[in-house]
Enzyme design. Structure first.
Site, PDB file in Angstrom:
ATOM      1  CG  ASP A 177       7.721  41.454 -17.339  1.00  0.00           C
ATOM      2  OD1 ASP A 177       7.086  41.128 -16.328  1.00  0.00           O
ATOM      3  OD2 ASP A 177       8.399  42.503 -16.957  1.00  0.00           O
ATOM      4  CG  ASP A 215      11.381  43.309 -10.648  1.00  0.00           C
ATOM      5  OD1 ASP A 215      11.658  42.075 -10.768  1.00  0.00           O
ATOM      6  OD2 ASP A 215      11.130  44.215 -10.957  1.00  0.00           O
TER       7      ASP A 215
HETATM    8  C1  GAL Z   1       9.500  43.631 -14.313  1.00  0.00           C
HETATM    9  C2  GAL Z   1      11.272  42.920 -14.437  1.00  0.00           C
HETATM   10  C3  GAL Z   1      12.330  43.468 -14.028  1.00  0.00           C
HETATM   11  C4  GAL Z   1      11.292  44.808 -15.646  1.00  0.00           C
HETATM   12  C5  GAL Z   1      10.426  45.458 -15.091  1.00  0.00           C
HETATM   13  C6  GAL Z   1      10.244  46.571 -16.767  1.00  0.00           C
HETATM   14  O1  GAL Z   1       8.303  43.001 -14.191  1.00  0.00           O
HETATM   15  O2  GAL Z   1      10.636  41.879 -13.590  1.00  0.00           O
HETATM   16  O3  GAL Z   1      12.661  43.005 -15.057  1.00  0.00           O
HETATM   17  O4  GAL Z   1      12.105  44.012 -17.219  1.00  0.00           O
HETATM   18  O5  GAL Z   1       9.348  44.836 -15.232  1.00  0.00           O
HETATM   19  O6  GAL Z   1       9.473  46.906 -16.835  1.00  0.00           O
END
Ligand code: GAL
Length: 699
Positions: A432, A498
C-alpha cells in the site's frame, strides 16, 4: 440477494480513506433540522423539499466531502454566485440522485450552480446540471462556472416514473482522479430544490429505479460433466525458485491428470499439483491432459521461466479485506482456502488466498515482524496449509511506519520483512502507500512516488522466493506508466480508489481504465480493485453486497475485459447460486486469463441518459476471436448497437480481420447466437452482455 441498504457511515474505514486523501464514500448526510419540508401549493400539489428526502442515496463519484443536506459538501452554507441558501442539496460533480416518482409528480424546481467553496481552488472544472426523467432530458443548464449566478431550473414531471438529477463535469470529458483534490471534483448545489407531487404521493431516492433493483440476471450455471481444463494458459516462474501450480480441472467422476513436456525440475503429483523448481530459463510448452470415463480434454500450458516473468495472466483469488476487515484471523483464512477447493473455484483457476491489512503484531526485539498472536497462531503453518491444497498465499503491508488500518508497516524494515515473508512461504505481496505520505511530504515528486516501491523490490529480489508484487497506491502519479519498469518491476497496480460497494466508484474506475489499456500485457496488469460480489458475514461491518445483481454482473464482465486480476472478497462459505454462477463461469474467466494479455478498449460510447453511458468494449483474444462487452451504465434499459464488427477493428492486430458475418456466442448464457454482421441488444439498467465473436483459429 439482500435489499439495497442506504449507505451507512463506517468510522474506521472512513478515517483512513480520509487520511489517504482518497474520495470519501457518499453516504453521510449532515443534518440541519428545524425547517419546513413539505407544504401544499396553490395548484393543490404537495411540495416536497429535495433536502427532506434520503439524499444519502446520492452517488457522488469523486472528491472530498459528501452529499449534504442544506449545506455544501464541506459543511459550509450553500452559496452560489454570492447568493446564500439555507436549503438544498450540496454535492459534487459527477453526481447523480435517482428518485422514484411512481408517475405521481408534477414539477421540479431548483436554483443551481457551482458552490463558492470552489473559490479556494486554483483549478476546477465547470459543470452542467441535467434533469432526466424516463430517459428524456427535461432540463439542462448551460456550462456553469465559478461565480455564475444561480440558474433557475423548472421541469414538468407529469407522468414521469423515475427522475435523475445529475451534475456533470462539463470540461474536459475525462473523470479526474480523486487524489488530485484541486481538480477532483467541483462542488455544486441544488439550492431551494422542490418536487411537487400529487397530494398523498411520495418521492423516494433509490440507487436504481425500483423496477430494476432486485432483478437477477439470467446466467448459465457450471461446467459440463466431461473433463475440462481451465485457468491460465501461461505461467511465469524464476529458475531455481519454488514453483506451485494446481491444474484447474472440472468434470464428473475420477479424473486422471497428466503433464507432458514439463521442464526439468518440475513434477506433477496425483492430486494434479505441479511442484519443484525450473532448472533453466526458457519457455516450455507442456501438454496437460485430463481423462475420465466420460472423455479426455487437453490443453497447452506455457511455462515461462526467467527473471521478472511472474503473473503471465492476471492473478485470481480471494482477499480478506471486504469480508473480514480488521477482524481477519487464521481460522477465516484457513476456511477461505478450504472453501476455495470445496466450492469448485480452485478447479476454475482461482489460486490465491490473500490476507489484507490487520494481521500484523509488533516487531520482536530483533525488529522482525510478527503476526498478531491473538489472531494468528502460525503464519508458516497457515502458508503450509494453503500450499498443501495447491493454492498460493498472499500478504499485505505498507511502506510507511504503519499500514492504512494502523498496524505495523514495513518502513525501515523492508529487507527483514521480505525475508520473514519468504520464510513463511508468501507468494504475493499487496503493498500500500499509507503513512508513507508522512515521509514523502504533501506534494511528492515522481522520484518520491517511486522510491518506497523500489526499496521493496530490492528487498524482494534478495529472497529466494517468487512473490507477485502488487502496488496499491490508488493510481497516483500515473502508476501504470512506471510500475512495471526498473527499478520497481511490479506485476500489477491498483488504478483507483477503494470501491467499497459504491456503484459510483465502479463507474469512476471504468473511466480511468478507458485510457490506460496500453499498459497491460502479460506480467503487468491494471488492477481495477476487488470484486464486489457475494455476502459479507455480518451484513454490516463490510460492504460486499451493496451493488445490485446487474451491477455485479457489469463489474465482473468489465474486469474480465480489462484483464484485471480477479479477487473475490466475500464469505466463500455463503455464496448464493447467483454469486457462484457469476464468479465461476469458465468461458468468462477465460477472457480475463487470455494469454495474449490485451486489455479491452472502449471502442464505442453513446449517450442514453448519462453522458457516455452506452458503451462497447472489445479485446482481441489469442485464438483470433474477439471478446465484446455491451455495457449499459444508464439507470434505465438501453439498446446498444454495433453496426458492423469492423467498427471495433481498432482493437485487432494486423493479422486478424472481423469483416462480414461472424459467429457470436453469449458467454454469460453459454449460448451460440448464430452468424451476425453486427449486433444489437437491449441491455438492462447498469448491466452488461459479453460476447465472443469470430471463429477460433487456435486451440
Ligand atoms: C487501503 C486499500 C484497501 C485495503 C486497506 C487496508 O489503502 O486500498 O484495499 O487494503 O487499505 O487498510
Amino acid at each position: 440477494m439482500k435489499n439495497i441498504k442506504p449507505r451507512k457511515p463506517i468510522s474506521g474505514r472512513r478515517a483512513f480513506l480520509k487520511f489517504m486523501g482518497a474520495a470519501a464514500a457518499a453516504g453521510y448526510v449532515a443534518e440541519s433540522g428545524g425547517r419546513r419540508t413539505a407544504w401544499a401549493d396553490a395548484e393543490g400539489g404537495k411540495q416536497i423539499r429535495l433536502s427532506s428526502l434520503d439524499i444519502a442515496m446520492t452517488m457522488q463519484e469523486l472528491g472530498e466531502g459528501r452529499p449534504m443536506r442544506n449545506l455544501s459538501t464541506k459543511g459550509r452554507p450553500i452559496s452560489i454566485g454570492g447568493v446564500r441558501f439555507s436549503n438544498g442539496l450540496g454535492t459534487r460533480a459527477n453526481s447523480q440522485l435517482i428518485i422514484d416518482l411512481h408517475g405521481q409528480a408534477m414539477k421540479f424546481t431548483a436554483l443551481v450552480g457551482v458552490d463558492s467553496l470552489v473559490e479556494n481552488k486554483g483549478n476546477y472544472f465547470p459543470v452542467m446540471f441535467v434533469v432526466v426523467a424516463d430517459q428524456k432530458v427535461l432540463a439542462k443548464t448551460p456550462v456553469l462556472r465559478k461565480g455564475s449566478p444561480p440558474y433557475k431550473i423548472v421541469a414538468d414531471l407529469r407522468g414521469a416514473k423515475t427522475l435523475v438529477l445529475m451534475v456533470l463535469l462539463a470540461e474536459p470529458k475525462i473523470i479526474p482522479m480523486p487524489w488530485q483534490p484541486s481538480e477532483a471534483s467541483t462542488p455544486a448545489d441544488w439550492a431551494d430544490a422542490v418536487i411537487t407531487m400529487v397530494p398523498g404521493a411520495t418521492a423516494k431516492p433509490v440507487t436504481m429505479p425500483s423496477t430494476y433493483q432486485q432483478e437477477i440476471p439470467e446466467i448459465a450455471s457450471g461446467d459440463g460433466k466431461d473433463p475440462a481444463i481451465h485457468g491460465p494458459r501461461s505461467i511465469g516462474t524464476t529458475p531455481g525458485r519454488p514453483f506451485l501450480f494446481r491444474v484447474p480441472v472440472t468434470g464428473e467422476g475420477t479424473i486422471h491428470i497428466t503433464a507432458e513436456g514439463l521442464p526439468a525440475g518440475l513434477s506433477l503429483d496425483t492430486q494434479g499439483i505441479i511442484t519443484g523448481s525450473v532448472a533453466t530459463a526458457g519457455e516450455y510448452t507442456v501438454k496437460l491432459t485430463a481423462k475420465s470415463r466420460l472423455g479426455t480434454a487437453t490443453r497447452k500450458l506455457k511455462v515461462v521461466a526467467g527473471v521478472y516473468r511472474l503473473e503471465q495472466t492476471p492473478s485470481m483469488g480471494w482477499n480478506s479485506w471486504y469480508v473480514w476487515g480488521f477482524s481477519v484471523n487464521q481460522e477465516h483464512v484457513q476456511k477461505a482456502a478450504d472453501m476455495m477447493v470445496k466450492t469448485g473455484l480452485a478447479a476454475k483457476g482461482y489460486a490465491y488466498i490473500n490476507i489484507d491489512d490487520a494481521w500484523a503484531g509488533p516487531r520482536d526485539k530483533n525488529g522482525n515482524i510478527t503476526a498478531d498472536s491473538k489472531k494468528f497462531s502460525s503464519m508458516k503453518g497457515l502458508a503450509d496449509y494453503i500450499h498443501s491444497k495447491g493454492l498460493r498465499f498472499g500478504i499485505y503491508s505498507s511502506p510507511g511506519a504503519k499500514t492504512c488500518a494502523g498496524y505495523t508497516g514495513s518502513y525501515g524494515h523492508e529487507q527483514q520483512d521480505a525475508a520473514t515473508w519468504a520464510h513463511w512461504g508468501v507468494d504475493f505481496l499487496k503493498y500500500d502507500w499509507c503513512y508513507y505520505g508522512l515521509i514523502a511530504g504533501p506534494n511528492p515528486t515522481h522520484a518520491e512516488y517511486v522510491k518506497p516501491y523500489a526499496v521493496m523490490r530490492t528487498a524482494l529480489d534478495k529472497v529466494n522466493r517468487d512473490i507477485v508484487y502488487e502496488l496499491c497506491q490508488y493510481g497516483m502519479d500515473d502508476v501504470w506508466k512506471w510500475a512495471a519498469k526498473s527499478p520497481v518491476y511490479a506485476n500489477d497496480w491498483r488504478v483507483y480508489t477503494d470501491l467499497a460497494d459504491r456503484w459510483g466508484a465502479v463507474v469512476g474506475t471504468i473511466g480511468v481504465e478507458r485510457s490506460i489499456y496500453p499498459y497491460a500485457e502479460p506480467g503487468h496488469w491494471n488492477f481495477a480493485e476487488m470484486l464486489l460480489t457475494g455476502w459479507d458475514p455480518q451484513g454490516n461491518n463490510t460492504l460486499v453486497n451493496g451493488l445490485t445483481p446487474h451491477e455485479q454482473l457489469t463489474q465482473f464482465t468489465l474486469w474480465c475485459l480489462l484483464a484485471s486480476p480477479l479477487f473475490l472478497s466475500c464469505d466463500l462459505s455463503r455464496m448464493d447460486k447467483f454469486t457462484l454462477d457469476l464468479v465461476s463461469n469458465t468461458e468468462v474467466l477465460d477472457i480475463d486469463q487470455d494469454p495474449l494479455g490485451r486489455q479491452a478498449q472502449c471502442v464505442l460510447r453513446g449517450t442514453g441518459v448519462l453522458e457516455g453511458d452506452m458503451q462497447v468494449w472489445a479485446r482481441q483474444l489469442w485464438d483470433g476471436t474477439m471478446a465484446v462487452g455491451l455495457v449499459n451504465m444508464s439507470p434505465v434499459p438501453q439498446t446498444i448497437q454495433i453496426n458492423k464488427w469492423d467498427d471495433l477493428k481498432a482493437v485487432l492486430t494486423a493479422d486478424v480481420t472481423m469483416a462480414g458475418r461472424q459467429s457470436v456466442r453469449d458467454l454469460w448464457k453459454r449460448r451460440n447466437l448464430g452468424m451476425h454482421d453486427g449486433f444489437s441488444a437491449q441491455i438492462p439498467a447498469h448491466s452488461a452482455m459479453l460476447l465472443k465473436v469470430g471463429k477460433p483459429q487456435k486451440f
